[in-house]
Motif scaffolding. Structure first.
Motif: not given
Length: 258
Positions: A4-29
């Motif tokens: 993977x290129x650095x850009x692809x690694x960043x996209x992978x990391x962002x995907x994981x973070x977005x999923x965690x944020x959605x999970x957190x916000x869904x339960x928090x609200x």
């Protein structure tokens, strides 16, 4: 396999973070019932609790160790037998004619369909589970090896014979190296199939293991433990697959560069 290129690694990391944020916000609200979708904090608390106190007389590492022992024992047993048999069957059509009907008969069967028979024959202990996982691993590895040998270019083989190579030398220095990429693909496929089968088998008949822990937690509506078990299974599955990819990159550095 291309890294993977650095850009692809960043996209992978962002995907994981977005999923965690959605999970957190869904339960928090409070958008969903916490009994159905637990919060990340409750899953973390469940992890700490099981790490300290265990779950149903077994620690988390004992549950994970029981699952990995079954999986790895079956995987390596299948690999040791299926690779040479598959290569030999690909090289010899008569041998292939003997084993192909057996493989093609049981390969499409759902593993749990014949697990009942294995339990009747071997009991509910590890023997029946390892036998089930062995069969689940064997077919993908065998088929990938047979296919790999069949598609080796005739030019490579004829060129080796032209310079005076024996059949054994052709097999060891031409056919086998050419088959390695497909063999590793078969190993990765087999490991994924076996892990899925393992969890199902533990849910049917077991008293330890990650799959059993998830099933038992579902009986008490412990969604935090269910989520924890699923996350652990996902992470260990990724790590196992990455381990095979790492070995493949060391042994088959030319893959994808033909």
């Amino acid at each position: 396999m291309k890294k993977k290129t650095i850009g692809e690694r960043v996209l992978t990391g962002v995907t994981v973070i977005v999923i965690l944020v959605i999970w957190f916000m869904t339960t928090k609200l409070g958008l969903v019932d916490p009994k159905i979708v637990p919060s990340p904090q409750s899953v973390w608390d469940a992890l700490i609790d099981i790490m300290q106190n265990g779950y149903k007389n077994y620690t988390l590492f004992q549950h994970l160790g029981a699952s990995m022992n079954r999986l790895i024992s079956a995987f390596f047993s299948a690999m040791i037998i299926a690779i040479p048999l598959g290569l030999a069957s690909g090289y010899n059509s008569k041998l292939r004619a003997i084993f192909e009907p057996i493989i093609e008969f049981y390969r499409p069967l759902p593993p749990l369909a014949y697990y009942t028979l294995l339990v009747l024959w071997m009991g509910i202990e590890n023997e029946s589970k390892i036998a089930l996982l062995f069969l689940a691993c064997f077919a993908p590895i065998y088929i990938s090896c047979v296919s790999a040998v069949i598609k080796v270019k005739e030019d490579y083989i004829n060129s080796a014979y032209t310079v005076g190579a024996s059949k054994m030398q052709v097999f060891l220095h031409v056919i086998f190296p050419a088959c390695l990429p497909d063999i590793f693909t078969g190993l990765r496929t087999a490991l994924g199939v076996a892990y899925t089968t393992l969890v199902s088998a533990e849910m049917v008949a077991a008293n330890s293991g990650i799959g059993w822990m998830v099933l038992d937690a579902s009986r008490y509506m412990r969604s935090d433990i269910i989520f924890l078990g699923i996350i652990i299974m996902g992470i260990t599955g990724i790590l196992l697959d990455k381990s095979i990819q790492f070995i493949e990159n060391k042994i088959v550095p030319w893959k994808g560069k033909e």
